[in-house]
Motif scaffolding. Sequence first.
Motif, PDB file in Angstrom:
ATOM      1  N   TYR A   1     -24.086 -32.875  21.450  1.00 29.65           N
ATOM      2  CA  TYR A   1     -23.059 -32.676  22.484  1.00 29.65           C
ATOM      3  C   TYR A   1     -21.839 -33.576  22.164  1.00 29.65           C
TER       4      TYR A   1
ATOM      5  N   LYS B   1     -27.382 -27.248  35.118  1.00 30.99           N
ATOM      6  CA  LYS B   1     -28.223 -26.231  34.477  1.00 30.99           C
ATOM      7  C   LYS B   1     -29.501 -26.020  35.279  1.00 30.99           C
TER       8      LYS B   1
ATOM      9  N   TYR C   1     -30.705 -22.902  24.967  1.00 32.66           N
ATOM     10  CA  TYR C   1     -29.921 -22.677  23.749  1.00 32.66           C
ATOM     11  C   TYR C   1     -30.777 -22.187  22.588  1.00 32.66           C
TER      12      TYR C   1
ATOM     13  N   PHE D   1     -14.974 -26.864  23.537  1.00 32.14           N
ATOM     14  CA  PHE D   1     -15.004 -25.659  24.363  1.00 32.14           C
ATOM     15  C   PHE D   1     -13.603 -25.194  24.771  1.00 32.14           C
TER      16      PHE D   1
ATOM     17  N   LYS E   1     -21.953 -35.255  32.423  1.00 30.17           N
ATOM     18  CA  LYS E   1     -20.830 -35.433  31.486  1.00 30.17           C
ATOM     19  C   LYS E   1     -19.983 -36.649  31.871  1.00 30.17           C
TER      20      LYS E   1
ATOM     21  N   ASN F   1     -29.106 -30.510  23.227  1.00 30.99           N
ATOM     22  CA  ASN F   1     -27.947 -29.634  23.143  1.00 30.99           C
ATOM     23  C   ASN F   1     -27.254 -30.046  21.843  1.00 30.99           C
TER      24      ASN F   1
ATOM     25  N   ILE G   1     -20.111 -21.284  25.810  1.00 30.13           N
ATOM     26  CA  ILE G   1     -20.341 -22.484  26.625  1.00 30.13           C
ATOM     27  C   ILE G   1     -21.555 -22.270  27.531  1.00 30.13           C
ATOM     28  N   GLY G   2     -22.310 -23.343  27.734  1.00 32.05           N
ATOM     29  CA  GLY G   2     -23.523 -23.240  28.545  1.00 32.05           C
ATOM     30  C   GLY G   2     -23.204 -23.221  30.019  1.00 32.05           C
TER      31      GLY G   2
ATOM     32  N   TYR H   1     -31.276 -31.030  30.467  1.00 28.61           N
ATOM     33  CA  TYR H   1     -31.988 -29.755  30.280  1.00 28.61           C
ATOM     34  C   TYR H   1     -33.481 -29.880  30.550  1.00 28.61           C
TER      35      TYR H   1
ATOM     36  N   ARG I   1     -24.718 -21.623  17.805  1.00 29.66           N
ATOM     37  CA  ARG I   1     -25.485 -21.708  19.043  1.00 29.66           C
ATOM     38  C   ARG I   1     -25.195 -20.530  19.953  1.00 29.66           C
TER      39      ARG I   1
HETATM   40  C1  MLT Z   1     -22.370 -26.838  26.620  1.00 24.55           C
HETATM   41  O1  MLT Z   1     -22.114 -25.638  26.505  1.00 24.55           O
HETATM   42  O2  MLT Z   1     -22.689 -27.552  25.661  1.00 24.55           O
HETATM   43  C2  MLT Z   1     -22.301 -27.426  27.976  1.00 24.55           C
HETATM   44  O3  MLT Z   1     -22.019 -26.463  28.920  1.00 24.55           O
HETATM   45  C3  MLT Z   1     -21.296 -28.449  28.070  1.00 24.55           C
HETATM   46  C4  MLT Z   1     -21.487 -29.278  29.295  1.00 24.55           C
HETATM   47  O4  MLT Z   1     -22.524 -29.258  29.948  1.00 24.55           O
HETATM   48  O5  MLT Z   1     -20.555 -30.012  29.585  1.00 24.55           O
END
Ligand code: MLT
Length: 389
Positions: A130, A237, A326, A16, A107, A175, A40-41, A206, A367
Motif C-alpha cells: 500500500y 472494507k 484482492y 489512485f 489511512k 494489500n 481501487i478497493g 482486511y 491487482r
Molecule cells: C486500495 O485500493 O488499495 C485501497 O482502496 C486504498 C485505501 O484503502 O485507501
Amino acid sequence: MNINQNYENLEQSYLFSTIAHKVNDFISKNLDKKVIRLGIGDVTLPLCKKVIEALHKAVDEMGVQATFRGYGPEQGYDFLREAVQGYYKKRNVELDLDEIFISDGAKSDVGNILDLFAQDNTVLVPDPVYPVYVDTNVMAGRTVIFADANGDNVFLPMPDKSKKVDLIYICSPNNPTGAVYNKEQLQAWVDYAKETNAIILFDAAYECFISDENLPRSIYEIEGAKDCAIEFCSLSKTAGFTGTRCGYTIVPKALGKLNKMWLRRQTTKFNGVPYIIQRGAEAVFTDEGQKEIKENINYYKENAKIISETLTRCNIWHVGGKHSPYIWLKCPNNMKSWEFFDYLLENAQIVGTPGAGFGKNGEEYFRLTSFGSRENTIEAMERFEKLFG
Ligand code: MLT
C-alpha cells in the motif's frame, strides 16, 4: 519561507489519482464504451440495515436539545470503544478502553502515527505494498528500506536479522497481494521487533476477509505483540464505510509513553469522528450487524472466486482472493504492469491496478478487486476470457 523539499521525492501523484485521471481521459474519448472498474478497493454494496437504522436514530438525536451532541471525546465515545473492546475479546485479546482510539480510517492514522517517531528512524516497508506507508515517510524525510516480497517467498517476506530498522510496516491480509501471515510467521516478526527494539505498525484493514480460524486477524493474537506493535483497523472494507469514514487504532499501554503521546497528538490535532458515524459504527459490532456485514463480505468473496476461476481457465498465475478482496496476477504475455493496464483498458474496458504502483516488485503484476457488483464482475471476466482464454 522554505517548503518541505521532501515532497520533491514523491511520485508525481498518488497512485489512485493517476489511475482515475487515465480512466477519465479514456472515458472522455470513448463515450460509447462501458468501463468496468476493478481498480481501487472501493466497496459497492450499500451499508447494512442495522447501520442505517443506527445512523437515522443518531440524526434524530442531533435534532433534539436533550440529546444533541457537540464536540465529542477526541479518542472516541465509550460506547464505540466498548464495542471494539468486545470484538477483540471474542478472539481472546484483552484491551483497556484507553488503548482504543476511534479514527476516521486506517489511512489517516497510518500516516498520522508518524508524528510520534523521530525523523532519523529507519523504516522497513514490504515491496509491494500500500503506497501510503512509503509516501508518508518520504514526506517526513525518513529513510525507507524494503523487504522484498516476491514469488519465492509467496509475497510474505520474513525478518532479515542483518538489518537494523526502527519501524516495521506489516499489512496482513496484504494489500495488494492478498497474502496472509500465519501465527508462526507473525511470531517471528514480533520476536525480531522485540530483539531490535523496533515498533511494528500492523495494518489489519482486511482482517474480516480471513476465513481460516487458525490465521491471526490481529497482531495481538501473537505473544509479546503488545510490547512492540500498534494496530490499525478500519470499517471501510469490513462494513462498507469507505465514504462514511470510521476506523480504530490500538496503542497498547505496554508501549510506554507512546499511548499517552498518541492521546496528546489526537487531542491536539483531531476533533474525533462525528457522533452520528460512531453510532453507525457501533451497530456493526452487534450480532445482527456482524451477520449482515458477513453476507456482504461473502458476496465479495464470491466475486473473487469468479475472478480466480477465470484466471485459472486462462492459465494466468495468481494468488489472493481467498482471505482478501484482492487478486494478484502475473501480467500475461510478459507485459509490464502499466502496459497491461493500458491494454486491458483499451481492449476490454476493464480498470485494474498496475503492480508497479505498489513497488518495484510489482512491475510484472496486476491487482484486481472483488469489490465490484456481481453483474460487472461477471461481465468483466467474460471480456477478459475473450482476450486471454
Ligand atoms: C486500495 O485500493 O488499495 C485501497 O482502496 C486504498 C485505501 O484503502 O485507501
